[in-house]
Every structure is written in structure tokens, then in C-alpha cells.
Scaffold this motif. Structure first.
Motif, mmCIF file in Angstrom:
data_model
loop_
_atom_site.group_PDB
_atom_site.id
_atom_site.type_symbol
_atom_site.label_atom_id
_atom_site.label_comp_id
_atom_site.label_asym_id
_atom_site.label_seq_id
_atom_site.Cartn_x
_atom_site.Cartn_y
_atom_site.Cartn_z
ATOM 1 N N ASP A 1 0.805 -1.222 0.000
ATOM 2 C CA ASP A 1 0.000 0.000 0.000
ATOM 3 C C ASP A 1 0.836 1.269 0.000
ATOM 4 N N ASN A 2 2.154 1.157 -0.228
ATOM 5 C CA ASN A 2 2.972 2.367 -0.347
ATOM 6 C C ASN A 2 2.701 3.064 -1.670
ATOM 7 N N ILE A 3 2.879 4.368 -1.664
ATOM 8 C CA ILE A 3 2.789 5.154 -2.882
ATOM 9 C C ILE A 3 4.188 5.659 -3.229
ATOM 10 N N GLY A 4 4.659 5.300 -4.412
ATOM 11 C CA GLY A 4 5.913 5.833 -4.909
ATOM 12 C C GLY A 4 5.658 7.100 -5.707
ATOM 13 N N ALA A 5 6.651 7.987 -5.733
ATOM 14 C CA ALA A 5 6.518 9.225 -6.503
ATOM 15 C C ALA A 5 7.858 9.593 -7.109
ATOM 16 N N LEU A 6 7.825 10.002 -8.362
ATOM 17 C CA LEU A 6 8.981 10.557 -9.050
ATOM 18 C C LEU A 6 8.692 12.013 -9.367
ATOM 19 N N VAL A 7 9.663 12.871 -9.068
ATOM 20 C CA VAL A 7 9.555 14.310 -9.357
ATOM 21 C C VAL A 7 10.591 14.639 -10.413
ATOM 22 N N TYR A 8 10.147 15.192 -11.540
ATOM 23 C CA TYR A 8 11.015 15.391 -12.700
ATOM 24 C C TYR A 8 11.111 16.866 -13.063
ATOM 25 N N ASP A 9 12.316 17.316 -13.289
ATOM 26 C CA ASP A 9 12.562 18.677 -13.761
ATOM 27 C C ASP A 9 12.792 18.644 -15.266
ATOM 28 N N PRO A 10 11.825 19.078 -16.080
ATOM 29 C CA PRO A 10 11.996 18.997 -17.537
ATOM 30 C C PRO A 10 13.072 19.929 -18.068
ATOM 31 N N ASN A 11 13.486 20.903 -17.262
ATOM 32 C CA ASN A 11 14.526 21.836 -17.727
ATOM 33 C C ASN A 11 15.907 21.209 -17.713
ATOM 34 N N THR A 12 16.157 20.312 -16.762
ATOM 35 C CA THR A 12 17.501 19.743 -16.609
ATOM 36 C C THR A 12 17.544 18.232 -16.770
ATOM 37 N N GLY A 13 16.380 17.575 -16.696
ATOM 38 C CA GLY A 13 16.342 16.120 -16.749
ATOM 39 C C GLY A 13 16.579 15.452 -15.413
ATOM 40 N N ALA A 14 16.755 16.235 -14.343
ATOM 41 C CA ALA A 14 16.919 15.640 -13.015
ATOM 42 C C ALA A 14 15.607 15.010 -12.560
ATOM 43 N N CYS A 15 15.722 13.934 -11.796
ATOM 44 C CA CYS A 15 14.540 13.197 -11.347
ATOM 45 C C CYS A 15 14.801 12.641 -9.955
ATOM 46 N N ALA A 16 13.900 12.928 -9.034
ATOM 47 C CA ALA A 16 14.033 12.424 -7.667
ATOM 48 C C ALA A 16 12.902 11.458 -7.352
ATOM 49 N N ALA A 17 13.253 10.367 -6.696
ATOM 50 C CA ALA A 17 12.250 9.504 -6.082
ATOM 51 C C ALA A 17 12.033 9.996 -4.665
ATOM 52 N N ILE A 18 10.772 10.086 -4.261
ATOM 53 C CA ILE A 18 10.461 10.398 -2.876
ATOM 54 C C ILE A 18 10.411 9.077 -2.129
ATOM 55 N N ASP A 19 11.396 8.847 -1.283
ATOM 56 C CA ASP A 19 11.587 7.576 -0.587
ATOM 57 C C ASP A 19 11.902 6.457 -1.582
ATOM 58 N N ALA A 20 12.208 5.297 -1.040
ATOM 59 C CA ALA A 20 12.589 4.148 -1.869
ATOM 60 C C ALA A 20 11.984 2.889 -1.270
ATOM 61 N N PRO A 21 10.663 2.714 -1.428
ATOM 62 C CA PRO A 21 10.012 1.564 -0.814
ATOM 63 C C PRO A 21 10.388 0.226 -1.443
ATOM 64 N N GLU A 22 10.539 0.212 -2.786
ATOM 65 C CA GLU A 22 10.726 -1.057 -3.492
ATOM 66 C C GLU A 22 11.388 -0.783 -4.835
ATOM 67 N N GLU A 23 12.459 -1.514 -5.126
ATOM 68 C CA GLU A 23 13.234 -1.217 -6.323
ATOM 69 C C GLU A 23 12.457 -1.461 -7.615
ATOM 70 N N LYS A 24 11.829 -2.613 -7.760
ATOM 71 C CA LYS A 24 11.236 -2.986 -9.049
ATOM 72 C C LYS A 24 10.192 -1.987 -9.542
ATOM 73 N N PRO A 25 9.221 -1.575 -8.726
ATOM 74 C CA PRO A 25 8.246 -0.596 -9.224
ATOM 75 C C PRO A 25 8.878 0.756 -9.555
ATOM 76 N N ILE A 26 9.911 1.148 -8.819
ATOM 77 C CA ILE A 26 10.574 2.418 -9.129
ATOM 78 C C ILE A 26 11.275 2.321 -10.478
ATOM 79 N N LEU A 27 11.956 1.218 -10.731
ATOM 80 C CA LEU A 27 12.606 1.036 -12.031
ATOM 81 C C LEU A 27 11.573 0.981 -13.152
#
Length: 255
Positions: free
Chosen positions: A13-39
């Protein structure tokens, strides 16, 4: 260009989130609950992971840091108070610090109550709040460390954000939260509508993340502890809102 946010489910029941900056291509994951869904989310969006922003030290929020860092070389940002529990952190942050994800900037707010080291990340320019396990859609975290007063203070701080601010939380507990909210606040018409929305979302395989501060102030009982109807529900008429909040949270623990 504004930030882009992609949300997805991790673990049960965790919610993963990716935050992306379209100007630079940087991307942050908020927390790291599980590798496979993040990938999988990175593959779906085409984004490359540059950062992990940790909200707190609990295992279901940090357990995928090591494999993700090994795979991507990403920078790990964690609360200073969690330094002994996030050994791979490259940067430690506390109240008043700012974190950059490309050109995006997040303010670090210490929001204790669920646990002592909890922080939230407020991307003011984009009106996006990543609240971890402090504030949920229609709910809030359990008090596992500290006091109810601390969590109440943290919630009040978040509630003071603009109504349009989007809230991304760490778990999808929406339906169980909604059932409790209706038990505590049965005459709230806006809440009844949100319950119907949550049921429809589940039937369609969706979840109500993000929510907004305005929606939560109208329907979340833990932000409404100053309302007479909530005080009456816990037999605390005339009590201070923090006392009503504590009674509500203890009731939810048993619900």
C-alpha cells in the motif's frame, strides 16, 4: 517549465513518486520503498534517477536505497535525525534547509509525530508537498514517537499551506481512512462525496493521490479537530483541538 510528478504503487500500500525537472532532466524519487516498481516507473516515463529524497527512516521507505544507488549512482538526501539509519546518505538535511532537484527547489520542514526524524518536502514554486507518513488522503500517521501535540502541530503547519497545494503521501489508506472519517463526521456532505470518489477510483484501479490541502481541510477529521462536530464525536465538547485530535487518533487506532 513546471515539475512533473508520476505516482505509482509499491509494496502492498505504499505510494511511490517521481519528481522530474523537464529543464535539466533531473529526477528524484520520494523515498525508496521497493526497487522494481521504481525502475518500472522510470522506464515508463523515460526519466533517469538522479536523487532520492527520504522523508523518514522506516524500512518501507528506505529499503530500496542501496540497490537503487548501486544501479544509478543517485544522490541520497535524508533527514539529519535519521543519519544512523540511512548510512548511504550523501546529504543530511534539517529544518530550514533547501534541496535542489535540477532547477527545482524543495524546502525541508521537520514534521515530527509519526516518528522523530520525519521531514516533508515543500516544492513551493509548483505547490507540491511530499508529506510522507505525516498527512494522508483523509488521514494521518500513527503517533509512534513523540507526542500527539507534536503531530498536531505538524499537521497544522501543513494545513496552513495554500488550498490548491497538492499533497503526495506515502501510503494509500484512503478507503479505510474514509470509513473512519464518516464514523467521526457522518453529516459532512463533502466527505460523503469523497468516499464515493474513493470507491470509484478503487474500482478503476486508481487511488486518490495527490489530494489537495483544501480538500483535506474540508474532509479529513484530523485537520478538523477544531470543529464542534468532531469534538462531539469523541465527547470532548469545549476541549482544545489538540485534545480532540488525540481522541480521534486513538479512536482510529482501534477502528
Amino acid at each position: 517549465m513546471p515539475a512533473q510528478v508520476h505516482v505509482f504503487r509499491c509494496l502492498d500500500d505504499n505510494i511511490g513518486a517521481l519528481v522530474y525537472d523537464p529543464n535539466t532532466g533531473a529526477c528524484a524519487a520520494i523515498d525508496a520503498p521497493e526497487e522494481k516498481p521504481i525502475l518500472a516507473a522510470l522506464a515508463q516515463t523515460g526519466w533517469r534517477l538522479s536523487d532520492i529524497l527520504v522523508t523518514h527512516r522506516h524500512g518501507d521507505h528506505v529499503q530500496a536505497i542501496e540497490p537503487l544507488k548501486r544501479r544509478t549512482g543517485c544522490r541520497v538526501v535524508a533527514p539529519w535525525k535519521a543519519r544512523d539509519h540511512v548510512p548511504l546518505a550523501d546529504a543530511l538535511v534539517r529544518e530550514g534547509d533547501t534541496v535542489h532537484v535540477g532547477d527545482l527547489q524543495a524546502h525541508v520542514w521537520e514534521t515530527p509525530g509519526h516518528c522523530a526524524d520525519h521531514v516533508s518536502y515543500w516544492f513551493a514554486a509548483d505547490r507540491d508537498l511530499f508529506a510522507g507518513d505525516t498527512l494522508f488522503t483523509l488521514g494521518c500517521g500513527r503517533v509512534l514517537e513523540g507526542t500527539y501535540a507534536e503531530l498536531w502541530s505538524s499537521l497544522q503547519r501543513l494545513a496552513a499551506l495554500p488550498d490548491e497545494a497538492r499533497v503526495f503521501c506515502g501510503h494509500d489508506y484512503t478507503l479505510s481512512n474514509a470509513r473512519f472519517a464518516l464514523a467521526a463526521d457522518p453529516d459532512n456532505q463533502a466527505l460523503k462525496a469523497r468516499m464515493a470518489e474513493a470507491e470509484a477510483a478503487k474500482a478503476q484501479g486508481r487511488f486518490l493521490v495527490p489530494t489537495t490541502i483544501g480538500a483535506e481541510k474540508a474532509t479529513n477529521p484530523f485537520l478538523r479537530a477544531g470543529e464542534p462536530a468532531l469534538a462531539k464525536a469523541v465527547h470532548k465538547e469545549g476541549a482544545k483541538p489538540v485534545e480532540v485530535f488525540q481522541a480521534l487518533r486513538e479512536w482510529k487506532n482501534r477502528f
